[in-house]
Enzyme design. Structure first.
Site, PDB file in Angstrom:
ATOM      1  N   ASP A  13       0.808  -1.232   0.000  1.00 43.10           N
ATOM      2  CA  ASP A  13       0.000   0.000   0.000  1.00 43.10           C
ATOM      3  C   ASP A  13       0.834   1.272   0.000  1.00 43.10           C
ATOM      4  OD1 ASP A  13      -2.211  -1.691   0.116  1.00 43.10           O
ATOM      5  OD2 ASP A  13      -2.226  -1.675   2.313  1.00 43.10           O
ATOM      6  N   LYS A  16       1.916   1.964  -5.215  1.00 42.07           N
ATOM      7  CA  LYS A  16       2.469   1.361  -6.445  1.00 42.07           C
ATOM      8  C   LYS A  16       1.552   1.570  -7.644  1.00 42.07           C
ATOM      9  CE  LYS A  16       2.404  -2.520  -4.285  1.00 42.07           C
ATOM     10  NZ  LYS A  16       2.057  -2.039  -2.926  1.00 42.07           N
ATOM     11  N   GLY A  40      -4.524  -4.336  -3.822  1.00 43.38           N
ATOM     12  CA  GLY A  40      -5.539  -3.313  -4.070  1.00 43.38           C
ATOM     13  C   GLY A  40      -4.805  -2.049  -4.467  1.00 43.38           C
ATOM     14  N   HIS A  41      -4.858  -1.707  -5.740  1.00 44.31           N
ATOM     15  CA  HIS A  41      -4.083  -0.571  -6.250  1.00 44.31           C
ATOM     16  C   HIS A  41      -5.029   0.561  -6.644  1.00 44.31           C
ATOM     17  CE1 HIS A  41      -0.391  -3.302  -7.210  1.00 44.31           C
ATOM     18  NE2 HIS A  41      -0.773  -3.358  -5.959  1.00 44.31           N
ATOM     19  N   ARG A 141       2.211 -29.402  -6.389  1.00 42.25           N
ATOM     20  CA  ARG A 141       1.935 -29.950  -7.723  1.00 42.25           C
ATOM     21  C   ARG A 141       0.520 -30.516  -7.841  1.00 42.25           C
ATOM     22  NH1 ARG A 141       7.316 -32.742  -6.623  1.00 42.25           N
ATOM     23  NH2 ARG A 141       6.405 -32.212  -4.629  1.00 42.25           N
ATOM     24  N   GLN A 221       1.955  -6.065  -3.298  1.00 36.51           N
ATOM     25  CA  GLN A 221       2.428  -6.188  -1.909  1.00 36.51           C
ATOM     26  C   GLN A 221       3.712  -5.372  -1.694  1.00 36.51           C
ATOM     27  OE1 GLN A 221       1.455  -9.568  -3.500  1.00 36.51           O
ATOM     28  NE2 GLN A 221      -0.468  -8.601  -2.935  1.00 36.51           N
TER      29      GLN A 221
HETATM   30  P1  GDP Z   1      -0.761   0.263  -3.578  1.00 36.66           P
HETATM   31  O1  GDP Z   1      -1.346  -1.013  -3.080  1.00 36.66           O
HETATM   32  O2  GDP Z   1       0.711   0.344  -3.318  1.00 36.66           O
HETATM   33  O3  GDP Z   1      -1.100   0.573  -5.001  1.00 36.66           O
HETATM   34  O4  GDP Z   1      -1.409   1.420  -2.681  1.00 36.66           O
HETATM   35  P2  GDP Z   1      -2.970   1.568  -2.283  1.00 36.66           P
HETATM   36  O5  GDP Z   1      -3.710   2.083  -3.440  1.00 36.66           O
HETATM   37  O6  GDP Z   1      -3.482   0.334  -1.633  1.00 36.66           O
HETATM   38  O7  GDP Z   1      -2.869   2.620  -1.112  1.00 36.66           O
HETATM   39  C1  GDP Z   1      -2.332   3.893  -1.317  1.00 36.66           C
HETATM   40  C2  GDP Z   1      -3.391   4.930  -0.911  1.00 36.66           C
HETATM   41  O8  GDP Z   1      -2.805   6.196  -0.831  1.00 36.66           O
HETATM   42  C3  GDP Z   1      -4.496   5.061  -1.926  1.00 36.66           C
HETATM   43  O9  GDP Z   1      -5.680   5.414  -1.265  1.00 36.66           O
HETATM   44  C4  GDP Z   1      -4.015   6.208  -2.824  1.00 36.66           C
HETATM   45  O10 GDP Z   1      -5.077   6.898  -3.457  1.00 36.66           O
HETATM   46  C5  GDP Z   1      -3.370   7.091  -1.805  1.00 36.66           C
HETATM   47  N1  GDP Z   1      -2.224   7.884  -2.262  1.00 36.66           N
HETATM   48  C6  GDP Z   1      -1.234   7.543  -3.126  1.00 36.66           C
HETATM   49  N2  GDP Z   1      -0.301   8.516  -3.168  1.00 36.66           N
HETATM   50  C7  GDP Z   1      -0.719   9.489  -2.325  1.00 36.66           C
HETATM   51  C8  GDP Z   1      -0.158  10.729  -1.886  1.00 36.66           C
HETATM   52  O11 GDP Z   1       0.914  11.154  -2.284  1.00 36.66           O
HETATM   53  N3  GDP Z   1      -0.884  11.433  -0.963  1.00 36.66           N
HETATM   54  C9  GDP Z   1      -2.080  11.003  -0.478  1.00 36.66           C
HETATM   55  N4  GDP Z   1      -2.697  11.763   0.422  1.00 36.66           N
HETATM   56  N5  GDP Z   1      -2.622   9.835  -0.844  1.00 36.66           N
HETATM   57  C10 GDP Z   1      -1.942   9.090  -1.742  1.00 36.66           C
HETATM   58  P1  IMO Z   2      -0.913  -4.222  -2.276  1.00 35.19           P
HETATM   59  O1  IMO Z   2      -0.481  -4.726  -3.620  1.00 35.19           O
HETATM   60  C1  IMO Z   2      -0.959  -4.673   2.048  1.00 35.19           C
HETATM   61  C2  IMO Z   2      -1.001  -8.767   3.624  1.00 35.19           C
HETATM   62  C3  IMO Z   2      -2.263  -9.209   4.348  1.00 35.19           C
HETATM   63  C4  IMO Z   2      -1.660 -10.192   5.341  1.00 35.19           C
HETATM   64  C5  IMO Z   2      -0.565 -10.858   4.529  1.00 35.19           C
HETATM   65  C6  IMO Z   2      -0.956 -12.189   3.903  1.00 35.19           C
HETATM   66  O2  IMO Z   2      -2.223  -3.522  -2.279  1.00 35.19           O
HETATM   67  O3  IMO Z   2       0.175  -3.432  -1.624  1.00 35.19           O
HETATM   68  P2  IMO Z   2      -2.479 -12.842   1.815  1.00 35.19           P
HETATM   69  O4  IMO Z   2      -3.934 -12.593   1.562  1.00 35.19           O
HETATM   70  O5  IMO Z   2      -1.571 -12.285   0.790  1.00 35.19           O
HETATM   71  O6  IMO Z   2      -2.187 -14.285   2.124  1.00 35.19           O
HETATM   72  O7  IMO Z   2      -2.179 -12.052   3.200  1.00 35.19           O
HETATM   73  O8  IMO Z   2      -0.212  -9.952   3.512  1.00 35.19           O
HETATM   74  N1  IMO Z   2      -1.216  -8.243   2.246  1.00 35.19           N
HETATM   75  C7  IMO Z   2      -1.159  -6.958   1.929  1.00 35.19           C
HETATM   76  N2  IMO Z   2      -0.988  -5.859   2.705  1.00 35.19           N
HETATM   77  N3  IMO Z   2      -1.069  -4.548   0.711  1.00 35.19           N
HETATM   78  C8  IMO Z   2      -1.211  -5.642  -0.070  1.00 35.19           C
HETATM   79  O9  IMO Z   2      -1.177  -5.567  -1.420  1.00 35.19           O
HETATM   80  C9  IMO Z   2      -1.299  -6.911   0.532  1.00 35.19           C
HETATM   81  N4  IMO Z   2      -1.466  -8.158   0.054  1.00 35.19           N
HETATM   82  C10 IMO Z   2      -1.403  -8.971   1.118  1.00 35.19           C
HETATM   83  O10 IMO Z   2      -2.890  -8.118   4.978  1.00 35.19           O
HETATM   84  O11 IMO Z   2      -1.073  -9.509   6.401  1.00 35.19           O
HETATM   85 MG    MG Z   3      -2.886  -1.661  -1.825  1.00 38.45          MG
END
Ligand code: GDP
Ligand code: IMO
Ligand code: MG
Length: 430
Positions: A13, A16, A40-41, A141, A221
């Site tokens: 999170d 990315k 979740g991106h 497997r 991740q």
């Molecule tokens: P990812 O999994 O690495 O793609 O990140 P996520 O989307 O799960 O979480 C990042 C969160 O931060 C999302 O709600 C984005 O909209 C938000 N976000 C990303 N960059 C920025 C930033 O520079 N500032 C703020 N305030 N929010 C951001």
């Molecule tokens: P993105 O791509 C944050 C965490 C889960 C848990 C552990 C194992 O959005 O950054 P899983 O379901 O993969 O077996 O869970 O990994 N986890 C993440 N935490 N961002 C993610 O993806 C994650 N994907 C898995 O919360 O602790």
């Molecule tokens: Mg995410």
């Protein structure tokens, strides 16, 4: 340069998806190479927010083709839902290609995920998407690959072979057994959708690479969730590092050129496991609220803490980051002071590495340096020079400690709230 890799440097999170979308205009192909819909991106542009779980974040750029490579585990129903959602929002998924060697997540994998998690005393806090059980089946497997799933007869034969043992396990756990007929019927529409999308993506990526086309690899991740190098067992079941790119795509390691580590300006973690720089109380709540720190996939509140340079040094070494991107810097504005964890204290001794022993890691206490905070708002800043001096000092502190330049800064969720501070930081040619 014709490839560029985007990797989460912390516990996921980091932003990315946002940065992949920002760079996608420079790419001919965007590839997810590991993980599944546990990711979740979030991407925001033109006033709208989009959440992707399986489809690469290049989907909003018409000229790039989007590949789900063989290192992924794919829930076909989630993919179907995502494609439908994009279609309803006016985005075409005609340029999405799925590997014939990717493993398939079936409904019982999600049930296994829940059963195993409930049986644990110390919860991993998985996303419940069946990721671990699907990768376990692959390793044992016993797994099902896309190629087999989309072939009606071959999928039928797979169920004949495996369903009895699966149902025995489900019955023992008090769950309702699955019937072959129901699974076949459920699979039918998604098999039909997938058939034209499935191909040998190893060849496709190779061909693009050979032709010098620009490829963006999008990690899911984060490094600290790596099955091998993360805080095991509180990790995911794949490797979210740069080393996973060649394996997860079926291509030579020579393909990896520039590697961009995405670093949130503080730290978050969802689920269980140690987190030495975690904070609670008023400051934590302020960061959580301002950063909207609630999971994109599960909606769970993310745990928050200060930036951890010990964990980041671990990620720098493992991935060989050529630059860092500092995201959510705006969330730290208006704090009087900002703390940075620069070492751990373990059993009375100072250490500057991540211990392999999870119990030792649990005992690690953060050692902080305190920096001056900076006044906001910075969310409309579009270049480095316009940042407050204390924000620049924070950036320089991170760079000098990690020995990697910060090449890009993000000051808000929108695509436009991003700026490169080093020219050519993204390996892809313009
Ligand atoms: P990812 O999994 O690495 O793609 O990140 P996520 O989307 O799960 O979480 C990042 C969160 O931060 C999302 O709600 C984005 O909209 C938000 N976000 C990303 N960059 C920025 C930033 O520079 N500032 C703020 N305030 N929010 C951001
Ligand atoms: P993105 O791509 C944050 C965490 C889960 C848990 C552990 C194992 O959005 O950054 P899983 O379901 O993969 O077996 O869970 O990994 N986890 C993440 N935490 N961002 C993610 O993806 C994650 N994907 C898995 O919360 O602790
Ligand atoms: Mg995410």
């Amino acid at each position: 340069m014709s490839t560029h890799t985007i990797i989460g440097a912390q516990w996921g999170d980091e932003g990315k998806g946002k940065i992949t979308d920002f760079r996608a205009k420079q790419a001919d192909m965007v590839v997810r190479f590991q993980g599944g819909d546990n990711a979740g991106h979030t991407i925001k542009f033109a006033g709208k927010t989009h959440k992707l779980h399986l489809i690469p974040s290049g989907i909003f750029n018409d000229s790039a083709i989007n590949v789900l490579a063989s290192g992924m585990v794919i829930n076909p129903w989630s993919l179907h839902k995502e494609i439908t959602m994009l279609h309803d929002q006016g985005f075409d998924s005609a340029n999405v290609v799925v590997s014939n060697r990717a493993h398939v997540i079936l409904p019982f994998h999600q049930m296994f995920d829940e059963i195993r998690e409930n049986a644990r005393k110390q919860k991993v806090g998985t996303t419940g998407k069946g990721i671990g059980p699907a990768y376990a089946d692959k390793t044992l497997r016993l797994g099902l690959r896309m190629e087999t799933f989309i072939d009606f007869d071959a999928f039928d034969a797979f169920l004949d072979q495996r369903l009895d043992a699966i149902n025995d396990f489900l019955k023992d756990a008090g769950k309702t057994p699955l019937t072959k007929e129901a699974l076949l019927e459920k699979a039918n529409p998604v098999q039909a959708m997938l058939r034209p999308m499935v191909s040998d993506t190893s060849r496709l990526v190779f061909d693009y690479w050979k032709q010098g086309k620009r490829i963006l690899f999008e990690g899911a991740q984060g490094t600290m969730l790596c099955l091998d190098h993360g805080t095991y067992p509180y990790v995911t079941s794949s490797s979210p590092t740069a080393a996973a790119v060649p394996l997860g795509c079926g291509i030579s390691p020579h393909v990896v050129e520039t590697v961009e580590g995405i670093v949130k300006a503080y730290t978050t973690r969802v689920g269980g496991g140690s987190f030495p720089s975690e904070i609670t109380g008023e400051t934590a709540r302020a960061i959580q609220t301002k950063g909207n720190e609630f999971g994109t996939t599960t909606g769970r509140a993310r745990r928050v803490g200060w930036l951890d340079l010990v964990a980041l040094e671990h990620a720098v070494r493992i991935n060989g980051f050529t630059s860092l991107t500092l995201t959510l810097l705006d969330v730290l504005e208006d704090f009087e002071t900002i703390k940075v964890c620069t070492a751990y204290r373990l059993d009375g001794k100072m250490i500057a590495h991540v211990p392999a022993d999870i119990h030792a890691y649990e005992r690690c206490e953060p050692v902080y340096e305190t920096l001056k905070g900076f006044k906001g708002p910075i969310s409309n800043v579009t270049d480095y020079h316009a940042l407050p001096d204390a924000a620049k000092t924070y950036i320089q502190f991170i760079e000098s400690h990690l020995g990697v330049p910060v090449g890009t800064v993000s000051v808000g969720p929108d695509r436009t709230q991003t700026f490169d501070i080093i020219e050519g930081v993204c390996g892809l040619d313009d």
